[in-house]
Write a protein that holds these residues in place. Structure first.
Motif, PDB file in Angstrom:
ATOM      1  N   ASN A 178       0.841  -1.188   0.000  1.00 22.35           N
ATOM      2  CA  ASN A 178       0.000   0.000   0.000  1.00 22.35           C
ATOM      3  C   ASN A 178       0.880   1.244   0.000  1.00 22.35           C
ATOM      4  O   ASN A 178       1.665   1.465   0.933  1.00 22.35           O
ATOM      5  CB  ASN A 178      -0.938   0.008   1.203  1.00 22.35           C
ATOM      6  N   ILE A 179       0.768   2.034  -1.050  1.00 23.03           N
ATOM      7  CA  ILE A 179       1.657   3.177  -1.243  1.00 23.03           C
ATOM      8  C   ILE A 179       1.402   4.279  -0.216  1.00 23.03           C
ATOM      9  O   ILE A 179       2.308   5.026   0.144  1.00 23.03           O
ATOM     10  CB  ILE A 179       1.491   3.715  -2.684  1.00 23.03           C
ATOM     11  N   LYS A 180       0.191   4.333   0.313  1.00 18.70           N
ATOM     12  CA  LYS A 180      -0.141   5.398   1.262  1.00 18.70           C
ATOM     13  C   LYS A 180       0.218   5.019   2.697  1.00 18.70           C
ATOM     14  O   LYS A 180       0.898   5.776   3.405  1.00 18.70           O
ATOM     15  CB  LYS A 180      -1.624   5.752   1.162  1.00 18.70           C
ATOM     16  N   ASP A 181      -0.247   3.862   3.164  1.00 21.99           N
ATOM     17  CA  ASP A 181      -0.006   3.533   4.573  1.00 21.99           C
ATOM     18  C   ASP A 181       1.146   2.541   4.759  1.00 21.99           C
ATOM     19  O   ASP A 181       1.442   2.131   5.888  1.00 21.99           O
ATOM     20  CB  ASP A 181      -1.282   3.010   5.240  1.00 21.99           C
ATOM     21  N   LEU A 182       1.777   2.092   3.653  1.00 14.27           N
ATOM     22  CA  LEU A 182       2.978   1.256   3.660  1.00 14.27           C
ATOM     23  C   LEU A 182       2.734  -0.164   4.177  1.00 14.27           C
ATOM     24  O   LEU A 182       3.693  -0.890   4.443  1.00 14.27           O
ATOM     25  CB  LEU A 182       4.107   1.913   4.474  1.00 14.27           C
ATOM     26  N   THR A 183       1.469  -0.561   4.323  1.00 20.25           N
ATOM     27  CA  THR A 183       1.175  -1.919   4.762  1.00 20.25           C
ATOM     28  C   THR A 183       1.387  -2.899   3.604  1.00 20.25           C
ATOM     29  O   THR A 183       1.287  -2.539   2.428  1.00 20.25           O
ATOM     30  CB  THR A 183      -0.264  -2.038   5.265  1.00 20.25           C
ATOM     31  N   GLN A 184       1.680  -4.163   3.968  1.00 22.46           N
ATOM     32  CA  GLN A 184       1.926  -5.189   2.968  1.00 22.46           C
ATOM     33  C   GLN A 184       1.073  -6.419   3.262  1.00 22.46           C
ATOM     34  O   GLN A 184       0.833  -6.757   4.414  1.00 22.46           O
ATOM     35  CB  GLN A 184       3.406  -5.570   2.945  1.00 22.46           C
ATOM     36  N   LYS A 185       0.631  -7.076   2.180  1.00 22.84           N
ATOM     37  CA  LYS A 185      -0.124  -8.313   2.291  1.00 22.84           C
ATOM     38  C   LYS A 185       0.423  -9.304   1.266  1.00 22.84           C
ATOM     39  O   LYS A 185       1.094  -8.918   0.316  1.00 22.84           O
ATOM     40  CB  LYS A 185      -1.621  -8.070   2.035  1.00 22.84           C
ATOM     41  N   GLU A 186       0.107 -10.584   1.464  1.00 23.06           N
ATOM     42  CA  GLU A 186       0.544 -11.577   0.499  1.00 23.06           C
ATOM     43  C   GLU A 186      -0.454 -12.729   0.431  1.00 23.06           C
ATOM     44  O   GLU A 186      -1.163 -13.013   1.403  1.00 23.06           O
ATOM     45  CB  GLU A 186       1.940 -12.100   0.824  1.00 23.06           C
ATOM     46  N   LEU A 187      -0.503 -13.363  -0.747  1.00 16.89           N
ATOM     47  CA  LEU A 187      -1.428 -14.456  -0.996  1.00 16.89           C
ATOM     48  C   LEU A 187      -0.673 -15.531  -1.797  1.00 16.89           C
ATOM     49  O   LEU A 187      -0.074 -15.215  -2.830  1.00 16.89           O
ATOM     50  CB  LEU A 187      -2.635 -13.961  -1.794  1.00 16.89           C
ATOM     51  N   PRO A 188      -0.677 -16.790  -1.330  1.00 15.57           N
ATOM     52  CA  PRO A 188       0.120 -17.813  -2.025  1.00 15.57           C
ATOM     53  C   PRO A 188      -0.497 -18.257  -3.351  1.00 15.57           C
ATOM     54  O   PRO A 188      -1.706 -18.475  -3.447  1.00 15.57           O
ATOM     55  CB  PRO A 188       0.150 -18.964  -1.022  1.00 15.57           C
ATOM     56  N   PHE A 189       0.344 -18.373  -4.371  1.00 20.19           N
ATOM     57  CA  PHE A 189      -0.023 -18.981  -5.652  1.00 20.19           C
ATOM     58  C   PHE A 189       1.175 -19.807  -6.098  1.00 20.19           C
ATOM     59  O   PHE A 189       2.188 -19.257  -6.541  1.00 20.19           O
ATOM     60  CB  PHE A 189      -0.349 -17.921  -6.707  1.00 20.19           C
ATOM     61  N   LYS A 190       1.055 -21.112  -6.000  1.00 21.72           N
ATOM     62  CA  LYS A 190       2.186 -21.987  -6.276  1.00 21.72           C
ATOM     63  C   LYS A 190       2.200 -22.428  -7.743  1.00 21.72           C
ATOM     64  O   LYS A 190       1.165 -22.484  -8.401  1.00 21.72           O
ATOM     65  CB  LYS A 190       2.134 -23.228  -5.374  1.00 21.72           C
ATOM     66  N   ASN A 191       3.417 -22.722  -8.230  1.00 20.09           N
ATOM     67  CA  ASN A 191       3.622 -23.329  -9.548  1.00 20.09           C
ATOM     68  C   ASN A 191       3.148 -22.459 -10.714  1.00 20.09           C
ATOM     69  O   ASN A 191       2.766 -22.971 -11.764  1.00 20.09           O
ATOM     70  CB  ASN A 191       2.929 -24.699  -9.615  1.00 20.09           C
ATOM     71  N   VAL A 192       3.153 -21.154 -10.543  1.00 19.12           N
ATOM     72  CA  VAL A 192       2.836 -20.243 -11.641  1.00 19.12           C
ATOM     73  C   VAL A 192       4.041 -19.339 -11.887  1.00 19.12           C
ATOM     74  O   VAL A 192       4.940 -19.220 -11.044  1.00 19.12           O
ATOM     75  CB  VAL A 192       1.577 -19.393 -11.347  1.00 19.12           C
ATOM     76  N   THR A 193       4.067 -18.701 -13.054  1.00 20.22           N
ATOM     77  CA  THR A 193       5.173 -17.818 -13.383  1.00 20.22           C
ATOM     78  C   THR A 193       4.858 -16.363 -13.079  1.00 20.22           C
ATOM     79  O   THR A 193       5.761 -15.550 -12.904  1.00 20.22           O
ATOM     80  CB  THR A 193       5.542 -17.948 -14.861  1.00 20.22           C
ATOM     81  N   ASP A 194       3.566 -16.030 -13.012  1.00 24.07           N
ATOM     82  CA  ASP A 194       3.170 -14.653 -12.705  1.00 24.07           C
ATOM     83  C   ASP A 194       1.687 -14.636 -12.380  1.00 24.07           C
ATOM     84  O   ASP A 194       0.955 -15.582 -12.692  1.00 24.07           O
ATOM     85  CB  ASP A 194       3.463 -13.723 -13.895  1.00 24.07           C
ATOM     86  N   VAL A 195       1.242 -13.550 -11.738  1.00 24.82           N
ATOM     87  CA  VAL A 195      -0.172 -13.359 -11.401  1.00 24.82           C
ATOM     88  C   VAL A 195      -0.530 -11.908 -11.654  1.00 24.82           C
ATOM     89  O   VAL A 195       0.234 -10.998 -11.299  1.00 24.82           O
ATOM     90  CB  VAL A 195      -0.472 -13.704  -9.922  1.00 24.82           C
ATOM     91  N   ARG A 196      -1.692 -11.692 -12.275  1.00 23.36           N
ATOM     92  CA  ARG A 196      -2.215 -10.336 -12.432  1.00 23.36           C
ATOM     93  C   ARG A 196      -3.590 -10.251 -11.784  1.00 23.36           C
ATOM     94  O   ARG A 196      -4.335 -11.245 -11.723  1.00 23.36           O
ATOM     95  CB  ARG A 196      -2.326  -9.939 -13.907  1.00 23.36           C
TER      96      ARG A 196
END
Length: 216
Positions: A178-196
């Motif tokens: 988050n560019i404003k509050d600088l918080t970070q999150k993550e979500l697992p996606f295995k065996n892929v080369t990219d996610v949009r």
């Protein structure tokens, strides 16, 4: 996008159209931020083509030699049909308007910001330009080329910006910053080369296919 070709598919996976220009070599990058005016960059030939949503070419190719921008490493679409360039020769950002006239020039960024610049990706979103410099992070400029801030995330190849978040895929995780509050999150996606992330879906890139997964 593969080699010299751009392929367009329907939502159900049917091939609709193929675009290819054999005279300009391998495609370096494509910016489809404006789907009606897709920017196709051929770095080896210092050439740009513009195609529409039907993959039909609009106008003649733009030779960067004619504008002194042949040393451009990365480019992207800008507002009002403009184009941003990072010119390696002078270490500067240049913006051309829709008539291909220079309207912004930042000057040498290495002198201004005290860092080496070897960018590999940039994109404009919501009035800001995001320049990815893998060894330093993501540099943010406004639409007039004025430096705003640096996001200290390094070694990225590409990313998305949506609302106040920057999304990027690394180490089996889709991460958001988050560019404003600088918080970070993550979500697992295995065996892929990219996610949009597009609308309410995740687009999962595999070596030989793309899958769509609902974000609900």
């Amino acid at each position: 996008i593969k080699g010299e070709e751009i392929k367009k598919y329907s939502q159900t996976g049917d091939l609709l159209k193929i675009f290819s220009n054999k005279t300009t070599g391998k495609i370096t990058s494509v910016d489809a931020t404006n789907p009606l005016r897709i920017l196709v960059f051929y770095k080896d030939f210092a050439t740009i083509l513009i195609i529409d949503d039907l993959l039909s070419q609009n106008g003649d190719p733009m030779n960067l030699l004619d504008y002194g921008l042949e040393q451009s490493d990365v480019i992207c679409t800008s507002f009002n049909n403009g184009i941003w360039f990072f010119n390696r020769e002078n270490m500067e950002l240049v913006r051309l308007d829709e008539s291909f006239k220079p309207v912004v020039n930042t000057g040498n960024l290495k002198r201004l910001l005290g860092a080496d610049f070897k960018p590999n990706f940039m994109i404009e979103y919501n009035g800001y330009l995001y320049l990815n410099n893998p060894t330093e992070g993501v540099y943010i400029f406004d639409i007039y080329g004025t430096y705003f801030k640096t996001i200290p995330i390094k070694n990225l190849q590409r990313f998305q910006v949506k609302d106040n978040n920057m999304f990027y895929y690394t180490d089996g995780m889709l991460k958001s910053y988050n560019i404003k509050d600088l918080t970070q999150k993550e979500l697992p996606f295995k065996n892929v080369t990219d996610v949009r992330v597009e609308k309410e879906n995740y687009y999962l890139y595999y070596p030989d296919s793309v899958a769509v997964k609902s974000a609900d």
